[in-house]
Scaffold this motif. Structure first.
Motif, PDB file in Angstrom:
ATOM      1  N   LEU A 144       0.827  -1.205   0.000  1.00  0.00           N
ATOM      2  CA  LEU A 144       0.000   0.000   0.000  1.00  0.00           C
ATOM      3  C   LEU A 144       0.867   1.263   0.000  1.00  0.00           C
ATOM      4  O   LEU A 144       0.552   2.242  -0.678  1.00  0.00           O
ATOM      5  CB  LEU A 144      -0.939   0.013   1.209  1.00  0.00           C
ATOM      6  N   ILE A 145       1.960   1.223   0.745  1.00  0.00           N
ATOM      7  CA  ILE A 145       2.875   2.371   0.768  1.00  0.00           C
ATOM      8  C   ILE A 145       3.513   2.553  -0.610  1.00  0.00           C
ATOM      9  O   ILE A 145       3.644   3.676  -1.102  1.00  0.00           O
ATOM     10  CB  ILE A 145       3.951   2.207   1.857  1.00  0.00           C
ATOM     11  N   THR A 146       3.886   1.457  -1.252  1.00  0.00           N
ATOM     12  CA  THR A 146       4.461   1.533  -2.598  1.00  0.00           C
ATOM     13  C   THR A 146       3.462   2.147  -3.569  1.00  0.00           C
ATOM     14  O   THR A 146       3.808   3.029  -4.358  1.00  0.00           O
ATOM     15  CB  THR A 146       4.905   0.134  -3.073  1.00  0.00           C
ATOM     16  N   ALA A 147       2.211   1.705  -3.496  1.00  0.00           N
ATOM     17  CA  ALA A 147       1.170   2.253  -4.371  1.00  0.00           C
ATOM     18  C   ALA A 147       0.952   3.735  -4.082  1.00  0.00           C
ATOM     19  O   ALA A 147       0.803   4.540  -5.013  1.00  0.00           O
ATOM     20  CB  ALA A 147      -0.131   1.472  -4.197  1.00  0.00           C
ATOM     21  N   LEU A 148       0.945   4.105  -2.823  1.00  0.00           N
ATOM     22  CA  LEU A 148       0.782   5.508  -2.450  1.00  0.00           C
ATOM     23  C   LEU A 148       1.947   6.340  -2.980  1.00  0.00           C
ATOM     24  O   LEU A 148       1.750   7.405  -3.587  1.00  0.00           O
ATOM     25  CB  LEU A 148       0.690   5.641  -0.928  1.00  0.00           C
ATOM     26  N   ARG A 149       3.167   5.855  -2.792  1.00  0.00           N
ATOM     27  CA  ARG A 149       4.361   6.566  -3.266  1.00  0.00           C
ATOM     28  C   ARG A 149       4.308   6.731  -4.789  1.00  0.00           C
ATOM     29  O   ARG A 149       4.620   7.807  -5.315  1.00  0.00           O
ATOM     30  CB  ARG A 149       5.610   5.800  -2.830  1.00  0.00           C
ATOM     31  N   ASP A 150       3.892   5.664  -5.502  1.00  0.00           N
ATOM     32  CA  ASP A 150       3.796   5.738  -6.964  1.00  0.00           C
ATOM     33  C   ASP A 150       2.748   6.754  -7.406  1.00  0.00           C
ATOM     34  O   ASP A 150       2.972   7.520  -8.346  1.00  0.00           O
ATOM     35  CB  ASP A 150       3.462   4.359  -7.545  1.00  0.00           C
ATOM     36  N   THR A 151       1.604   6.773  -6.733  1.00  0.00           N
ATOM     37  CA  THR A 151       0.535   7.708  -7.073  1.00  0.00           C
ATOM     38  C   THR A 151       0.988   9.146  -6.837  1.00  0.00           C
ATOM     39  O   THR A 151       0.718  10.034  -7.656  1.00  0.00           O
ATOM     40  CB  THR A 151      -0.733   7.403  -6.240  1.00  0.00           C
ATOM     41  N   VAL A 152       1.684   9.369  -5.744  1.00  0.00           N
ATOM     42  CA  VAL A 152       2.200  10.707  -5.434  1.00  0.00           C
ATOM     43  C   VAL A 152       3.210  11.128  -6.497  1.00  0.00           C
ATOM     44  O   VAL A 152       3.191  12.259  -6.986  1.00  0.00           O
ATOM     45  CB  VAL A 152       2.819  10.734  -4.009  1.00  0.00           C
ATOM     46  N   LYS A 153       4.078  10.204  -6.901  1.00  0.00           N
ATOM     47  CA  LYS A 153       5.090  10.497  -7.919  1.00  0.00           C
ATOM     48  C   LYS A 153       4.428  10.826  -9.261  1.00  0.00           C
ATOM     49  O   LYS A 153       4.839  11.751  -9.960  1.00  0.00           O
ATOM     50  CB  LYS A 153       6.041   9.310  -8.068  1.00  0.00           C
ATOM     51  N   GLU A 154       3.384  10.059  -9.623  1.00  0.00           N
ATOM     52  CA  GLU A 154       2.657  10.313 -10.872  1.00  0.00           C
ATOM     53  C   GLU A 154       2.010  11.703 -10.869  1.00  0.00           C
ATOM     54  O   GLU A 154       1.828  12.306 -11.920  1.00  0.00           O
ATOM     55  CB  GLU A 154       1.589   9.245 -11.093  1.00  0.00           C
ATOM     56  N   ALA A 155       1.679  12.195  -9.681  1.00  0.00           N
ATOM     57  CA  ALA A 155       1.069  13.524  -9.569  1.00  0.00           C
ATOM     58  C   ALA A 155       2.123  14.628  -9.572  1.00  0.00           C
ATOM     59  O   ALA A 155       1.788  15.812  -9.475  1.00  0.00           O
ATOM     60  CB  ALA A 155       0.232  13.609  -8.297  1.00  0.00           C
ATOM     61  N   PHE A 188       4.812  14.859  -7.372  1.00  0.00           N
ATOM     62  CA  PHE A 188       5.279  15.189  -6.028  1.00  0.00           C
ATOM     63  C   PHE A 188       6.198  14.095  -5.510  1.00  0.00           C
ATOM     64  O   PHE A 188       6.244  12.996  -6.061  1.00  0.00           O
ATOM     65  CB  PHE A 188       4.086  15.335  -5.066  1.00  0.00           C
ATOM     66  N   GLN A 189       6.918  14.422  -4.446  1.00  0.00           N
ATOM     67  CA  GLN A 189       7.741  13.435  -3.747  1.00  0.00           C
ATOM     68  C   GLN A 189       7.177  13.262  -2.342  1.00  0.00           C
ATOM     69  O   GLN A 189       7.002  14.243  -1.611  1.00  0.00           O
ATOM     70  CB  GLN A 189       9.190  13.905  -3.646  1.00  0.00           C
ATOM     71  N   LEU A 190       6.906  12.031  -1.963  1.00  0.00           N
ATOM     72  CA  LEU A 190       6.371  11.733  -0.644  1.00  0.00           C
ATOM     73  C   LEU A 190       7.452  11.976   0.401  1.00  0.00           C
ATOM     74  O   LEU A 190       8.542  11.421   0.315  1.00  0.00           O
ATOM     75  CB  LEU A 190       5.891  10.278  -0.588  1.00  0.00           C
ATOM     76  N   GLN A 191       7.185  12.834   1.360  1.00  0.00           N
ATOM     77  CA  GLN A 191       8.144  13.155   2.414  1.00  0.00           C
ATOM     78  C   GLN A 191       7.961  12.274   3.645  1.00  0.00           C
ATOM     79  O   GLN A 191       8.913  11.997   4.353  1.00  0.00           O
ATOM     80  CB  GLN A 191       8.019  14.628   2.818  1.00  0.00           C
ATOM     81  N   SER A 192       6.749  11.855   3.908  1.00  0.00           N
ATOM     82  CA  SER A 192       6.460  10.977   5.047  1.00  0.00           C
ATOM     83  C   SER A 192       5.269  10.113   4.696  1.00  0.00           C
ATOM     84  O   SER A 192       4.267  10.607   4.180  1.00  0.00           O
ATOM     85  CB  SER A 192       6.142  11.804   6.299  1.00  0.00           C
ATOM     86  N   SER A 193       5.385   8.827   4.972  1.00  0.00           N
ATOM     87  CA  SER A 193       4.282   7.930   4.672  1.00  0.00           C
ATOM     88  C   SER A 193       3.437   7.628   5.912  1.00  0.00           C
ATOM     89  O   SER A 193       2.553   6.793   5.875  1.00  0.00           O
ATOM     90  CB  SER A 193       4.808   6.636   4.050  1.00  0.00           C
ATOM     91  N   GLN A 194       3.725   8.332   7.006  1.00  0.00           N
ATOM     92  CA  GLN A 194       2.918   8.169   8.219  1.00  0.00           C
ATOM     93  C   GLN A 194       1.516   8.690   7.948  1.00  0.00           C
ATOM     94  O   GLN A 194       1.347   9.791   7.429  1.00  0.00           O
ATOM     95  CB  GLN A 194       3.547   8.945   9.376  1.00  0.00           C
TER      96      GLN A 194
END
Length: 160
Positions: free
Chosen positions: A121-132, A134-140
């Motif tokens: 789920l974190i990988t999917a979230l990070r990928d979605t953020v990158k596609e938008a 942006f760079q994910l700074q914290s996954s908390q």
């Protein structure tokens, strides 16, 4: 947490610090104990007040902030960014790796449960953020919820 559980957790925290080459000083240990005894997340100023009550000596807020930074860096405490409050890590006594923390925060009684987010789920979230773009700074993640006890009394947080 009862006193036996707190002592066991503090011993595990000392062992974890030794293993990482860090030093859990007496005051850092006392701040962690304040967090472990609390039933809810605490602000640094809540900790200052409770520390004075528990240990009979004042402690400056800036010192508490530095100790909380240390505890967070050692994965012994977490900061709830949405509330600017802190809580002890629920996994100090565990010997296995834990995933990214997710905090379920009851909007009625402020009880917090720490659970781990699955890595996919974190990988999917990070990928979605990158596609938008942006760079994910914290996954908390901190989710507003209603605990089972409060849900029995009132089905929503709108009443609070």
């Amino acid at each position: 947490m009862n006193p036996t559980q707190i002592n066991r957790t503090l011993s595990a925290a000392e062992a974890a610090c030794r293993a990482s080459g860090a030093r859990l000083t007496a005051k850092r240990k006392n701040v962690l104990a304040v967090l472990l005894r609390s039933q809810k997340p605490l602000s640094a100023y809540d900790i200052v007040d409770q520390y004075s009550q528990d240990y009979g000596e004042p402690i400056p807020a800036m010192s508490v902030y530095r100790m909380l930074d240390f505890l967070a860096n050692e994965n012994l405490a977490h900061k709830l960014n949405s509330e600017n409050k802190f809580l002890a890590c629920a996994h100090i006594n565990c010997s296995h790796h834990h995933g990214t923390p997710q905090f379920l925060i009851c909007c009625s009684c402020n009880k917090v449960s720490e659970i781990a987010i699955k890595s996919d789920l974190i990988t999917a979230l990070r990928d979605t953020v990158k596609e938008a773009g942006f760079q994910l700074q914290s996954s908390q993640l901190e989710l507003d919820c209603l605990c089972a006890d409060c849900a029995q009394r009132s089905p929503t947080c709108a009443d609070t």
